[in-house]
Write a protein that holds these residues in place. Sequence first.
Motif, PDB file in Angstrom:
ATOM      1  N   TRP A   1       0.833  -1.209   0.000  1.00 23.17           N
ATOM      2  CA  TRP A   1       0.000   0.000   0.000  1.00 23.17           C
ATOM      3  C   TRP A   1       0.861   1.251   0.000  1.00 23.17           C
ATOM      4  N   THR A   2       1.951   1.217   0.747  1.00 26.71           N
ATOM      5  CA  THR A   2       2.860   2.368   0.780  1.00 26.71           C
ATOM      6  C   THR A   2       3.429   2.623  -0.608  1.00 26.71           C
ATOM      7  N   ARG A   3       3.878   1.565  -1.264  1.00 26.81           N
ATOM      8  CA  ARG A   3       4.445   1.733  -2.604  1.00 26.81           C
ATOM      9  C   ARG A   3       3.404   2.215  -3.604  1.00 26.81           C
TER      10      ARG A   3
ATOM     11  N   THR B   1       9.120  10.681  -2.811  1.00 31.25           N
ATOM     12  CA  THR B   1       8.263   9.513  -3.037  1.00 31.25           C
ATOM     13  C   THR B   1       9.066   8.338  -3.580  1.00 31.25           C
TER      14      THR B   1
ATOM     15  N   ILE C   1      10.843   6.690  -0.629  1.00 36.25           N
ATOM     16  CA  ILE C   1       9.904   5.880   0.150  1.00 36.25           C
ATOM     17  C   ILE C   1       9.508   4.629  -0.627  1.00 36.25           C
TER      18      ILE C   1
ATOM     19  N   PRO D   1      10.372   1.487   1.928  1.00 33.45           N
ATOM     20  CA  PRO D   1       9.122   1.900   2.582  1.00 33.45           C
ATOM     21  C   PRO D   1       9.225   2.079   4.094  1.00 33.45           C
ATOM     22  N   ARG D   2      10.139   1.420   4.745  1.00 36.96           N
ATOM     23  CA  ARG D   2      10.229   1.498   6.208  1.00 36.96           C
ATOM     24  C   ARG D   2      11.245   2.533   6.696  1.00 36.96           C
TER      25      ARG D   2
ATOM     26  N   HIS E   1       4.561  12.296   6.804  1.00 34.04           N
ATOM     27  CA  HIS E   1       5.062  10.932   7.004  1.00 34.04           C
ATOM     28  C   HIS E   1       5.298  10.668   8.494  1.00 34.04           C
TER      29      HIS E   1
ATOM     30  N   ARG F   1       3.161   8.058  10.722  1.00 32.15           N
ATOM     31  CA  ARG F   1       3.907   6.983  11.377  1.00 32.15           C
ATOM     32  C   ARG F   1       3.665   7.000  12.886  1.00 32.15           C
TER      33      ARG F   1
END
Length: 149
Positions: A7-9, A49, A52, A56-57, A120, A124
Amino acid sequence: MSLAVRWTRLLMVVLAASFTGAAFAIRAAMDGPIQQYAGAAFSAAIVYTIVIFIWPRISPLTAGSAAIAYCWFIEFAQLTPIPAALSQRNWLARQLLGAQFDLIDVAWYPVGVIPLAAAHWFLRARARSQTDEAPGPRANAGDREVAGG
Protein backbone atom coordinates in the motif's frame (compact mmCIF):
# COMPACT_ATOMS: atom_id res chain seq x y z
CA MET A 1 6.18 -8.38 1.06
CA SER A 2 3.69 -7.14 3.63
CA LEU A 3 0.38 -5.54 2.76
CA ALA A 4 1.51 -2.27 4.39
CA VAL A 5 4.58 -2.14 2.15
CA ARG A 6 2.46 -2.76 -0.95
CA TRP A 7 0.00 0.00 0.00
CA THR A 8 2.86 2.37 0.78
CA ARG A 9 4.44 1.73 -2.60
CA LEU A 10 1.13 2.14 -4.40
CA LEU A 11 0.55 5.43 -2.58
CA MET A 12 4.04 6.64 -3.57
CA VAL A 13 3.33 5.90 -7.25
CA VAL A 14 0.03 7.80 -7.05
CA LEU A 15 1.68 10.73 -5.27
CA ALA A 16 4.58 10.88 -7.73
CA ALA A 17 2.16 10.87 -10.67
CA SER A 18 0.07 13.57 -8.98
CA PHE A 19 3.10 15.75 -8.29
CA THR A 20 4.28 15.30 -11.88
CA GLY A 21 0.85 16.26 -13.21
CA ALA A 22 0.69 19.29 -10.94
CA ALA A 23 4.16 20.43 -12.00
CA PHE A 24 3.31 20.15 -15.70
CA ALA A 25 -0.07 21.85 -15.16
CA ILE A 26 1.63 24.78 -13.46
CA ARG A 27 4.20 24.90 -16.24
CA ALA A 28 1.41 25.01 -18.86
CA ALA A 29 -0.68 27.60 -17.02
CA MET A 30 1.97 29.96 -15.67
CA ASP A 31 5.28 31.45 -16.56
CA GLY A 32 8.10 32.96 -14.58
CA PRO A 33 9.19 32.45 -11.01
CA ILE A 34 6.08 30.59 -9.80
CA GLN A 35 6.60 27.95 -12.47
CA GLN A 36 10.27 27.65 -11.59
CA TYR A 37 9.81 27.47 -7.82
CA ALA A 38 6.91 25.05 -8.03
CA GLY A 39 8.93 22.89 -10.41
CA ALA A 40 11.81 22.68 -7.95
CA ALA A 41 9.54 21.90 -5.00
CA PHE A 42 7.57 19.26 -6.94
CA SER A 43 10.81 17.70 -8.21
CA ALA A 44 12.02 17.28 -4.65
CA ALA A 45 8.64 15.88 -3.60
CA ILE A 46 8.88 13.31 -6.38
CA VAL A 47 12.36 12.31 -5.23
CA TYR A 48 10.95 11.86 -1.70
CA THR A 49 8.26 9.51 -3.04
CA ILE A 50 10.92 7.54 -4.91
CA VAL A 51 12.97 7.16 -1.73
CA ILE A 52 9.90 5.88 0.15
CA PHE A 53 9.01 3.57 -2.75
CA ILE A 54 12.47 2.00 -2.63
CA TRP A 55 12.68 1.84 1.20
CA PRO A 56 9.12 1.90 2.58
CA ARG A 57 10.23 1.50 6.21
CA ILE A 58 12.77 4.35 6.16
CA SER A 59 12.34 7.09 8.74
CA PRO A 60 10.91 10.44 7.59
CA LEU A 61 14.06 12.30 8.63
CA THR A 62 16.33 9.93 6.71
CA ALA A 63 14.06 9.94 3.66
CA GLY A 64 13.83 13.73 3.68
CA SER A 65 17.56 14.13 4.12
CA ALA A 66 18.26 11.70 1.28
CA ALA A 67 15.80 13.44 -1.05
CA ILE A 68 17.18 16.91 -0.35
CA ALA A 69 20.78 15.71 -0.61
CA TYR A 70 20.04 14.06 -3.97
CA CYS A 71 18.36 17.22 -5.30
CA TRP A 72 21.25 19.37 -4.14
CA PHE A 73 23.73 16.95 -5.70
CA ILE A 74 21.94 17.19 -9.05
CA GLU A 75 21.68 20.98 -8.78
CA PHE A 76 25.36 21.43 -7.97
CA ALA A 77 26.29 18.95 -10.72
CA GLN A 78 24.79 21.53 -13.07
CA LEU A 79 27.87 23.65 -12.39
CA THR A 80 29.66 21.13 -14.62
CA PRO A 81 28.97 20.83 -18.35
CA ILE A 82 27.71 17.22 -18.11
CA PRO A 83 23.99 17.79 -17.28
CA ALA A 84 23.69 20.56 -19.88
CA ALA A 85 25.22 18.35 -22.57
CA LEU A 86 22.90 15.46 -21.71
CA SER A 87 19.90 17.80 -21.51
CA GLN A 88 20.55 19.11 -25.03
CA ARG A 89 20.30 15.59 -26.43
CA ASN A 90 17.34 14.21 -24.53
CA TRP A 91 14.05 15.65 -23.21
CA LEU A 92 13.90 13.16 -20.33
CA ALA A 93 17.46 13.99 -19.28
CA ARG A 94 16.51 17.68 -19.26
CA GLN A 95 13.55 16.92 -16.97
CA LEU A 96 15.67 14.81 -14.64
CA LEU A 97 18.93 16.74 -14.61
CA GLY A 98 18.04 20.28 -15.59
CA ALA A 99 20.35 22.37 -17.69
CA GLN A 100 21.77 25.14 -15.53
CA PHE A 101 22.51 25.82 -11.90
CA ASP A 102 20.09 28.04 -9.98
CA LEU A 103 20.78 28.86 -6.34
CA ILE A 104 17.09 29.60 -5.73
CA ASP A 105 16.24 25.97 -6.56
CA VAL A 106 18.56 24.90 -3.74
CA ALA A 107 16.27 26.73 -1.31
CA TRP A 108 13.05 25.38 -2.86
CA TYR A 109 13.92 21.68 -2.66
CA PRO A 110 13.32 21.54 1.10
CA VAL A 111 9.98 23.30 0.54
CA GLY A 112 8.88 20.26 -1.47
CA VAL A 113 10.23 17.71 1.00
CA ILE A 114 9.53 19.10 4.47
CA PRO A 115 5.70 18.92 4.27
CA LEU A 116 5.91 15.32 3.06
CA ALA A 117 8.38 14.36 5.78
CA ALA A 118 6.13 16.02 8.38
CA ALA A 119 3.06 14.16 7.09
CA HIS A 120 5.06 10.93 7.00
CA TRP A 121 6.21 11.48 10.59
CA PHE A 122 2.66 12.27 11.74
CA LEU A 123 1.15 9.21 10.05
CA ARG A 124 3.91 6.98 11.38
CA ALA A 125 3.43 8.29 14.95
CA ARG A 126 -0.31 7.84 14.64
CA ALA A 127 0.06 4.26 13.40
CA ARG A 128 2.43 3.49 16.27
CA SER A 129 0.04 4.93 18.86
CA GLN A 130 -2.83 2.89 17.42
CA THR A 131 -0.69 -0.24 17.57
CA ASP A 132 0.28 0.52 21.18
CA GLU A 133 -3.37 1.00 22.15
CA ALA A 134 -4.52 -2.23 20.50
CA PRO A 135 -5.41 -4.90 23.04
CA GLY A 136 -2.84 -7.63 23.25
CA PRO A 137 -3.38 -11.29 24.06
CA ARG A 138 -5.42 -11.79 27.22
CA ALA A 139 -2.81 -13.89 28.93
CA ASN A 140 0.43 -15.39 27.89
CA ALA A 141 1.88 -18.68 29.01
CA GLY A 142 3.93 -17.16 31.82
CA ASP A 143 0.86 -15.57 33.45
CA ARG A 144 -1.21 -18.76 33.86
CA GLU A 145 -1.65 -20.17 37.28
CA VAL A 146 -0.55 -23.72 37.77
CA ALA A 147 -3.48 -25.94 38.69
CA GLY A 148 -3.29 -27.48 42.12
CA GLY A 149 -0.36 -25.36 43.09
